[in-house]
Write a protein that holds these residues in place. Structure first.
Motif, PDB file in Angstrom:
ATOM      1  N   LEU A   1       1.043  -1.671  -0.430  1.00 14.97           N
ATOM      2  CA  LEU A   1       0.379   0.199  -0.587  1.00 14.97           C
ATOM      3  C   LEU A   1       1.046   1.279  -0.069  1.00 14.97           C
ATOM      4  CD1 LEU A   1      -3.123   0.417   0.558  1.00 14.97           C
ATOM      5  CD2 LEU A   1      -2.494   1.314   2.662  1.00 14.97           C
ATOM      6  N   HIS A   2       0.186   2.113  -0.831  1.00 15.38           N
ATOM      7  CA  HIS A   2       1.255   3.279  -0.864  1.00 15.38           C
ATOM      8  C   HIS A   2       0.334   4.942  -0.507  1.00 15.38           C
ATOM      9  CE1 HIS A   2       4.971   1.388  -2.616  1.00 15.38           C
ATOM     10  NE2 HIS A   2       3.607   0.764  -3.406  1.00 15.38           N
ATOM     11  N   GLY A   3       1.598   5.800  -0.340  1.00 14.57           N
ATOM     12  CA  GLY A   3       0.866   6.726   0.350  1.00 14.57           C
ATOM     13  C   GLY A   3      -0.189   7.689  -0.705  1.00 14.57           C
ATOM     14  N   ALA A   4       0.240   7.195  -1.956  1.00 16.82           N
ATOM     15  CA  ALA A   4      -0.691   8.120  -3.175  1.00 16.82           C
ATOM     16  C   ALA A   4      -1.774   7.115  -3.287  1.00 16.82           C
ATOM     17  CB  ALA A   4       0.352   7.772  -4.195  1.00 16.82           C
ATOM     18  N   GLN A   5      -1.939   6.271  -3.112  1.00 14.96           N
ATOM     19  CA  GLN A   5      -2.945   5.695  -2.866  1.00 14.96           C
ATOM     20  C   GLN A   5      -4.680   5.924  -1.939  1.00 14.96           C
ATOM     21  OE1 GLN A   5      -1.032   1.731  -2.556  1.00 14.96           O
ATOM     22  NE2 GLN A   5      -0.995   1.719  -4.980  1.00 14.96           N
ATOM     23  N   VAL A   6      -3.590   6.549  -0.592  1.00 14.25           N
ATOM     24  CA  VAL A   6      -4.753   6.408   0.505  1.00 14.25           C
ATOM     25  C   VAL A   6      -5.147   7.718   0.062  1.00 14.25           C
ATOM     26  CG1 VAL A   6      -4.943   6.087   2.697  1.00 14.25           C
ATOM     27  CG2 VAL A   6      -3.364   4.139   1.614  1.00 14.25           C
ATOM     28  N   LYS A   7      -6.600   7.930   0.979  1.00 17.53           N
ATOM     29  CA  LYS A   7      -7.295   9.351   0.662  1.00 17.53           C
ATOM     30  C   LYS A   7      -7.205  10.445   2.106  1.00 17.53           C
ATOM     31  CE  LYS A   7     -11.451   7.006   1.827  1.00 17.53           C
ATOM     32  NZ  LYS A   7     -13.726   7.295   1.301  1.00 17.53           N
ATOM     33  N   PRO A   8      -7.359  11.324   2.327  1.00 19.36           N
ATOM     34  CA  PRO A   8      -7.634  11.438   3.004  1.00 19.36           C
ATOM     35  C   PRO A   8      -8.409  11.328   4.116  1.00 19.36           C
ATOM     36  CG  PRO A   8      -7.109  13.441   1.669  1.00 19.36           C
ATOM     37  CD  PRO A   8      -7.540  11.570   1.123  1.00 19.36           C
ATOM     38  N   GLY A   9      -8.364  11.254   5.455  1.00 17.28           N
ATOM     39  CA  GLY A   9      -9.376  10.768   6.404  1.00 17.28           C
ATOM     40  C   GLY A   9      -9.319   9.380   6.972  1.00 17.28           C
ATOM     41  N   THR A  10      -8.273   8.894   6.230  1.00 22.94           N
ATOM     42  CA  THR A  10      -8.182   7.363   6.623  1.00 22.94           C
ATOM     43  C   THR A  10      -7.258   6.656   7.696  1.00 22.94           C
ATOM     44  OG1 THR A  10      -8.379   7.071   4.288  1.00 22.94           O
ATOM     45  CG2 THR A  10      -7.231   4.439   5.650  1.00 22.94           C
ATOM     46  N   HIS A  11      -8.017   5.775   8.164  1.00 21.06           N
ATOM     47  CA  HIS A  11      -7.253   5.198   9.460  1.00 21.06           C
ATOM     48  C   HIS A  11      -6.623   3.826   8.427  1.00 21.06           C
ATOM     49  CE1 HIS A  11      -6.066   3.941  12.692  1.00 21.06           C
ATOM     50  NE2 HIS A  11      -5.732   2.875  13.302  1.00 21.06           N
ATOM     51  N   VAL A  12      -5.273   4.201   9.152  1.00 20.61           N
ATOM     52  CA  VAL A  12      -4.988   2.958   8.770  1.00 20.61           C
ATOM     53  C   VAL A  12      -4.451   1.943   9.411  1.00 20.61           C
ATOM     54  CG1 VAL A  12      -2.923   1.337   7.641  1.00 20.61           C
ATOM     55  CG2 VAL A  12      -4.015   3.447   6.784  1.00 20.61           C
ATOM     56  N   ALA A  13      -4.402   0.638   9.909  1.00 15.97           N
ATOM     57  CA  ALA A  13      -3.764  -0.347  10.816  1.00 15.97           C
ATOM     58  C   ALA A  13      -3.221  -1.125  10.381  1.00 15.97           C
ATOM     59  CB  ALA A  13      -5.402  -0.946  11.902  1.00 15.97           C
ATOM     60  N   CYS A  14      -1.591  -1.188  10.452  1.00 15.23           N
ATOM     61  CA  CYS A  14      -0.529  -2.581  10.126  1.00 15.23           C
ATOM     62  C   CYS A  14      -0.523  -3.373  11.520  1.00 15.23           C
ATOM     63  CB  CYS A  14       0.869  -1.516   9.857  1.00 15.23           C
ATOM     64  SG  CYS A  14       0.372  -0.004   8.469  1.00 15.23           S
ATOM     65  N   MET A  15      -0.467  -4.774  10.986  1.00 15.00           N
ATOM     66  CA  MET A  15      -1.216  -5.540  11.774  1.00 15.00           C
ATOM     67  C   MET A  15       0.110  -7.223  10.695  1.00 15.00           C
ATOM     68  SD  MET A  15      -2.809  -3.930  13.882  1.00 15.00           S
ATOM     69  CE  MET A  15      -2.535  -5.255  15.516  1.00 15.00           C
ATOM     70  N   GLY A  16       0.838  -6.100  10.219  1.00 16.88           N
ATOM     71  CA  GLY A  16       1.242  -7.657   9.839  1.00 16.88           C
ATOM     72  C   GLY A  16       3.182  -7.973  10.062  1.00 16.88           C
ATOM     73  N   THR A  17       3.914  -6.894  10.576  1.00 15.30           N
ATOM     74  CA  THR A  17       4.857  -6.500  10.348  1.00 15.30           C
ATOM     75  C   THR A  17       5.542  -6.462  11.874  1.00 15.30           C
ATOM     76  OG1 THR A  17       5.240  -5.001   8.442  1.00 15.30           O
ATOM     77  CG2 THR A  17       7.353  -4.950   9.802  1.00 15.30           C
ATOM     78  N   ASP A  18       5.852  -7.368  12.115  1.00 18.17           N
ATOM     79  CA  ASP A  18       6.653  -8.196  13.424  1.00 18.17           C
ATOM     80  C   ASP A  18       8.251  -8.550  13.363  1.00 18.17           C
ATOM     81  OD1 ASP A  18       6.566 -10.031  12.475  1.00 18.17           O
ATOM     82  OD2 ASP A  18       4.847 -10.637  13.603  1.00 18.17           O
ATOM     83  N   THR A  19       8.237  -8.110  12.383  1.00 14.31           N
ATOM     84  CA  THR A  19      10.091  -8.849  11.842  1.00 14.31           C
ATOM     85  C   THR A  19      10.796  -7.803  11.248  1.00 14.31           C
ATOM     86  OG1 THR A  19       9.364 -11.153  12.480  1.00 14.31           O
ATOM     87  CG2 THR A  19      11.788 -10.665  11.376  1.00 14.31           C
ATOM     88  N   LYS A  20      12.545  -7.486  11.917  1.00 15.83           N
ATOM     89  CA  LYS A  20      13.285  -7.138  10.409  1.00 15.83           C
ATOM     90  C   LYS A  20      13.178  -7.394   9.373  1.00 15.83           C
ATOM     91  CE  LYS A  20      16.909  -4.894  13.548  1.00 15.83           C
ATOM     92  NZ  LYS A  20      18.565  -5.416  14.131  1.00 15.83           N
ATOM     93  N   GLY A  21      12.941  -6.419   8.193  1.00 16.91           N
ATOM     94  CA  GLY A  21      12.627  -6.527   6.832  1.00 16.91           C
ATOM     95  C   GLY A  21      11.167  -6.685   6.674  1.00 16.91           C
TER      96      GLY A  21
END
Length: 321
Positions: free
Chosen positions: A205-225
């Motif tokens: 997901l890239h910044g240009a794809q997200v509209k103003p006012g959105t809340h994003v919960a990133c839940m998959g990244t838990d390890t280096k890399g």
């Protein structure tokens, strides 16, 4: 010592109880009455497995212990869940082992609860469209927990293999919500809340794809890399996390820290919002992002709740140890 096996946990704890336990932990962490110990996570050189420990101590709840476990990618072929874990709780006054609790379902519930807590405190009240990025084992838990936090009317979802989204479609049907499989660009253009729950090492997901006012919960990244979103989105968002130290080293913000897009002080603990020490969202146009790295205290909180329920219902086993 109390033993609560995996087989009985589904009948004991609910998503609502998990939400309450995780919300209290975040508040306790921000108040500095609870802290996590350093995470250990290693490739063991056997069965392609990742194995580790998450641990901590909550002085307010007197929850002391650890979760031991990891990821065995070949388990599905053996009829087992790839993620395997067990929670050990210790008496904070004596150090004796108080309980051993199956941790597989609890891990799924507490991860979903963390995203749900972030939505409850950071998403716009009028959010109507929920986007889910990913269709693995955890995705259905995320959908159920997050959907309860706002008056959503529709689910839009993306996965690299679109056919795997049928499980999420079934959950949406159960919840009485419309469902659409979309491109990642369309998902960002429609969704008011986005949950990413993948094991990706490249930004999806890239910044240009997200509209103003959105809340994003990133839940998959838990390890280096690992990585689910690009630095443009990190830079555009007001950033929140469960624990800043993990966010900057093994969480979604690790890459933006390395290239100096952000600094650690740009990230706020979600517990500060819960406690009223931070305003959280300040406008309808603001993009907010929660970096859910997964902390040991979450596991201890839900495991402790399960122990109390198991004891009260007579389904726990007590042994001398």
């Amino acid at each position: 010592m109390i033993i609560v096996p995996e087989a009985v946990i589904a009948d004991l704890i609910t998503p609502e109880a998990s939400f309450t336990a995780v919300e209290r932990v975040f508040a306790s962490m921000a108040a500095r009455s609870a802290y996590n110990f350093p995470v250990i996570r290693e490739a063991i050189g056997h069965a392609d497995a990742l194995y580790g420990f998450k641990s901590g101590f909550d002085r307010a709840a007197l929850n002391l212990g650890l979760k031991s476990g990891g990821y065995w990618p070949g388990n599905a072929a053996k009829g087992l869940t790839n993620h395997q874990s067990t929670v050990f709780l210790f008496d904070a006054d004596t150090g004796k082992c108080r309980a051993v609790v199956g941790g597989n379902l609890l891990t799924a519930l507490r991860t979903a609860a963390a995203a749900a807590v972030s939505v409850a405190h950071l998403a716009r009240p009028d959010a109507k469209v929920l986007g889910i990025v990913g269709a693995g084992h955890q995705a259905a838990f995320q959908l159920r927990a997050v959907a309860a936090q706002r008056p959503f009317e529709k689910i839009v979802a993306w996965n690299r293999s679109p056919e795997k989204l049928e499980t999420l479609r079934g959950v949406a049907d159960e919840l009485g919500l419309g469902f659409e499989s979309v491109s990642i660009e369309d998902l960002g253009g429609q969704a008011d809340v986005i949950v990413t729950i993948t094991s990706s090492h490249d930004a999806i997901l890239h910044g240009a794809q997200v509209k103003p006012g959105t809340h994003v919960a990133c839940m998959g990244t838990d390890t280096k890399g690992k990585r689910e979103v690009d630095n443009d989105l990190i830079a555009a968002a007001t950033l929140f996390t469960d624990e800043v130290a993990q966010s900057t080293t093994i969480g979604e913000c690790q890459h933006a820290i390395v290239d100096l897009t952000i600094r650690p002080e740009d990230i706020t603990e979600l517990g500060a919002v819960i406690n009223g020490d931070h305003k959280g969202r300040t406008s309808a146009e603001e993009i907010t992002l929660f970096d859910g790295t997964g902390v040991g205290l979450q596991d201890l909180a839900v495991a402790s709740a399960v122990v109390e329920l198991a004891m009260s219902r007579g389904v726990a086993t007590e042994v001398d140890f």
